[in-house]
Design a protein around this motif. Structure first.
Motif, PDB file in Angstrom:
ATOM      1  N   ASP A 132      35.484  38.484  28.662  1.00  0.00           N
ATOM      2  CA  ASP A 132      36.757  38.072  29.254  1.00  0.00           C
ATOM      3  C   ASP A 132      37.855  38.139  28.200  1.00  0.00           C
ATOM      4  OD1 ASP A 132      38.155  36.643  31.665  1.00  0.00           O
ATOM      5  OD2 ASP A 132      38.751  35.511  29.893  1.00  0.00           O
ATOM      6  N   ALA A 133      38.941  38.845  28.513  1.00  0.00           N
ATOM      7  CA  ALA A 133      40.014  39.065  27.540  1.00  0.00           C
ATOM      8  C   ALA A 133      40.788  37.785  27.231  1.00  0.00           C
ATOM      9  CB  ALA A 133      40.967  40.142  28.058  1.00  0.00           C
ATOM     10  N   VAL A 134      40.978  36.926  28.236  1.00  0.00           N
ATOM     11  CA  VAL A 134      41.708  35.678  27.991  1.00  0.00           C
ATOM     12  C   VAL A 134      40.902  34.763  27.070  1.00  0.00           C
ATOM     13  CG1 VAL A 134      42.692  33.627  29.061  1.00  0.00           C
ATOM     14  CG2 VAL A 134      42.938  35.843  30.170  1.00  0.00           C
ATOM     15  N   THR A 135      39.603  34.701  27.287  1.00  0.00           N
ATOM     16  CA  THR A 135      38.742  33.931  26.389  1.00  0.00           C
ATOM     17  C   THR A 135      38.787  34.500  24.979  1.00  0.00           C
ATOM     18  OG1 THR A 135      37.277  33.283  28.195  1.00  0.00           O
ATOM     19  CG2 THR A 135      36.360  33.197  25.980  1.00  0.00           C
ATOM     20  N   VAL A 164      40.390  44.817  38.487  1.00  0.00           N
ATOM     21  CA  VAL A 164      39.200  44.079  38.076  1.00  0.00           C
ATOM     22  C   VAL A 164      38.920  42.998  39.113  1.00  0.00           C
ATOM     23  CG1 VAL A 164      38.182  42.617  36.276  1.00  0.00           C
ATOM     24  CG2 VAL A 164      39.637  44.558  35.641  1.00  0.00           C
ATOM     25  N   GLU A 165      37.679  42.941  39.601  1.00  0.00           N
ATOM     26  CA  GLU A 165      37.343  42.101  40.743  1.00  0.00           C
ATOM     27  C   GLU A 165      37.745  40.642  40.549  1.00  0.00           C
ATOM     28  OE1 GLU A 165      35.990  41.211  44.518  1.00  0.00           O
ATOM     29  OE2 GLU A 165      36.213  43.175  43.579  1.00  0.00           O
ATOM     30  N   ARG A 166      37.479  40.082  39.382  1.00  0.00           N
ATOM     31  CA  ARG A 166      37.738  38.655  39.182  1.00  0.00           C
ATOM     32  C   ARG A 166      39.212  38.350  38.945  1.00  0.00           C
ATOM     33  NH1 ARG A 166      33.276  35.009  36.289  1.00  0.00           N
ATOM     34  NH2 ARG A 166      34.438  33.527  37.587  1.00  0.00           N
ATOM     35  N   TYR A 167      40.040  39.384  38.838  1.00  0.00           N
ATOM     36  CA  TYR A 167      41.467  39.166  38.587  1.00  0.00           C
ATOM     37  C   TYR A 167      42.340  39.852  39.631  1.00  0.00           C
ATOM     38  CZ  TYR A 167      40.411  37.121  34.034  1.00  0.00           C
ATOM     39  OH  TYR A 167      39.945  36.304  33.024  1.00  0.00           O
ATOM     40  N   LYS A 168      41.799  40.145  40.786  1.00  0.00           N
ATOM     41  CA  LYS A 168      42.513  40.955  41.768  1.00  0.00           C
ATOM     42  C   LYS A 168      43.701  40.232  42.397  1.00  0.00           C
ATOM     43  CE  LYS A 168      40.284  41.858  45.592  1.00  0.00           C
ATOM     44  NZ  LYS A 168      39.187  42.269  46.500  1.00  0.00           N
ATOM     45  N   TYR A 169      43.784  38.914  42.273  1.00  0.00           N
ATOM     46  CA  TYR A 169      44.854  38.167  42.932  1.00  0.00           C
ATOM     47  C   TYR A 169      45.938  37.657  41.966  1.00  0.00           C
ATOM     48  CZ  TYR A 169      41.397  38.178  46.678  1.00  0.00           C
ATOM     49  OH  TYR A 169      40.486  38.574  47.628  1.00  0.00           O
ATOM     50  N   SER A 212      43.503  44.364  34.698  1.00  0.00           N
ATOM     51  CA  SER A 212      44.421  44.717  35.774  1.00  0.00           C
ATOM     52  C   SER A 212      43.923  44.084  37.068  1.00  0.00           C
ATOM     53  CB  SER A 212      44.497  46.237  35.925  1.00  0.00           C
ATOM     54  OG  SER A 212      43.284  46.733  36.463  1.00  0.00           O
ATOM     55  N   LYS A 213      44.704  44.219  38.130  1.00  0.00           N
ATOM     56  CA  LYS A 213      44.298  43.667  39.423  1.00  0.00           C
ATOM     57  C   LYS A 213      43.180  44.487  40.068  1.00  0.00           C
ATOM     58  CE  LYS A 213      47.498  41.695  41.962  1.00  0.00           C
ATOM     59  NZ  LYS A 213      48.710  41.436  42.768  1.00  0.00           N
TER      60      LYS A 213
END
Length: 461
Positions: A148-151, A47-52, A44-45
């Motif tokens: 990482d979920a995308v990986t 999560v620090e690395r996916y906030k944007y 979700s946004k």
């Protein structure tokens, strides 16, 4: 239903089919990646690395996948002409997520090793599935599926990939150019696939003293919705040199999620450049670790956005050894209602003394509706280091505009000149000279609104 649930059900239903059309070297880590994906779900946004970037919404549509590995009816060597010509490169193609051999048209097998007379002896460029003994030592070792979920998603669904291997002490003088083509029409298909998802994989292995320059160009050949996930793992050995350039020129219906993982050993050197000229939604992640003393990296990025484009670059430079150097420079020019984001973290671990690091993010918003989010970060656990970071967000310089208008330059041309000067600081850092010269031309065309697709591209009609 959450976005990840459809992929969980897809894998549970088609696992055997996915494995059947792939190879053991990729299948061996598939189930573990699936378990990690189930446990994490899309971030979700919060999560620090996916906030944007809203990853849930990007993966929510019901995309089709070519799990049967149906042949795409195109000979890219004859039909496609990239917008970066005449680089004297060794040219290769990846059609969707399949490595395309020059002999595939005659044999129907896209995974035949590609013999190239311009490559030095011992250099391998081919499908991951054809070199199991070599690939098994490196595949999915850097790209951790539990982090990482995308990986994890890419690892559980990818069925083919590209291998670049340069043995010890070998220098590849001729640059390697890889054209990634997105195309939605398989052979004998009754209709066009409305939405298509592809999962690319790239493994780069440079042994001690090896050198190579690479250019990846992303293009979309159909007016369809595409979602492309890409995972690149690069191992750069002692005193080796990797020049990795990634250029995106797709269209507004394309979603690109790319994760790049690089490991550097002692006295190695990496130049990583990511250029986004045309896109829909782009999310680039770079995890680079300096594992050997004396390693050095240069990480540059430039983004030109307009309309409703979204570009998010997220980087982690991990200093694990002493006497290492890192340089980061990312520049954005955002117009209309486009959104840009940059989050860069430099981590200096305990014991990584004499680290030198510089991180800069500079941005122009050329309209009131454009948005730019920037977050440079330093995290330091060593006491003898020289590190700096900074970011700016602003508009074109009014004094410079006034100066040029006073000398008879039109407002439109003055804006163009200032934007070109701003972006060219990144372009000038590109080491591949023909690419650097070509990009100056492409960037100017982009600012003038003239660049919509590759010149001479017979696929994009």
């Amino acid at each position: 239903m959450n976005s990840e649930q459809q992929y969980i059900e897809l894998y549970e239903q088609y696992r055997d089919l996915i494995c059947h059309h792939s190879a053991d070297v990729m299948n061996v880590v598939r189930d573990e990646a699936f378990e990690h994906f189930k446990a994490q779900g899309f971030p979700s946004k919060k999560v620090e690395r996916y906030k944007y970037t809203d990853m849930q919404s990007l993966f929510a549509p019901d995309y089709g996948l070519n799990l049967q590995r149906l042949t795409i009816p195109v000979d890219p060597y004859e039909a496609f002409r990239c917008d970066v010509p005449n680089l004297s490169t060794s040219l290769y193609f990846v059609v969707n997520d399949m490595f395309y051999s020059v002999d595939a048209k005659a044999t129907g097998d896209e995974r035949i090793p590609h013999a190239n007379p311009h490559l030095p002896e011992g250099v391998i460029i081919g499908s991951l599935c054809d070199y199991p003994e070599l690939v098994s030592r490196y595949y999915s070792k850097l790209a951790k599926t539990n982090e990482d979920a995308v990986t994890a998603l890419n690892t559980m669904l990818a069925q083919d990939g590209m291998l670049v291997y340069v043995p010890k002490g070998v220098k590849v003088d001729r640059a390697i150019q890889v054209i990634n083509i997105l195309k939605a029409t398989p052979q004998n298909a009754q209709r066009l696939v409305p939405d298509l998802m592809v999962n690319r994989r790239v493994l780069i292995i440079l042994e001690a003293g090896a050198e190579v320059k690479m250019l990846f160009c992303d293009h979309a050949a159909d007016d369809r919705n595409f979602l492309a996930t890409q995972v690149i793992e690069a191992y750069v050995g002692e005193n080796a040199s990797l020049d990795l350039n990634c250029l995106e020129e797709t269209h507004y219906k394309n979603v690109r999620v790319s994760n790049v993982y690089i490991d550097q050993q002692r006295d190695s050197r990496v130049n990583h450049n990511v250029i986004t000229l045309h896109n829909g939604v782009t999310r680039n992640r770079l995890d680079l670790r300096l594992s050997g003393e004396g390693a050095e990296c240069f990480c540059n990025g430039c983004v030109i956005g307009d309309k409703r484009q979204h570009v998010d670059n997220n980087t982690l430079i991990d200093h694990r050894a002493p006497h290492c150097t890192s340089h980061e420079l990312y520049k954005y020019v955002m117009g209309d209602q486009s959104v840009g984001a940059f989050a860069g973290r430099v981590l200096v671990r305990q014991g990584a003394q004499k680290t030198s690091s510089e991180e800069v993010n500079q941005n122009l918003c050329t309209s009131r509706e454009a948005r730019m989010y920037t977050q440079p970060m330093l995290e330091i656990y060593a006491d003898d280091v020289k590190c700096s970071h900074g970011s700016t967000v602003g508009q074109l310089n009014d004094a410079a505009m006034f100066y040029m208008r006073q000398r008879g330059i039109t407002e439109k041309e003055a804006r163009l000149l200032l934007e070109l000067a701003f972006i060219n600081e990144v372009v000038d850092n590109i080491q591949l000279v023909p690419l650097r010269d070509r990009l100056r031309y492409l960037v100017e065309k982009r600012f003038r609104g003239e660049l919509s697709k590759c010149e001479g591209c017979k696929l994009c009609k």
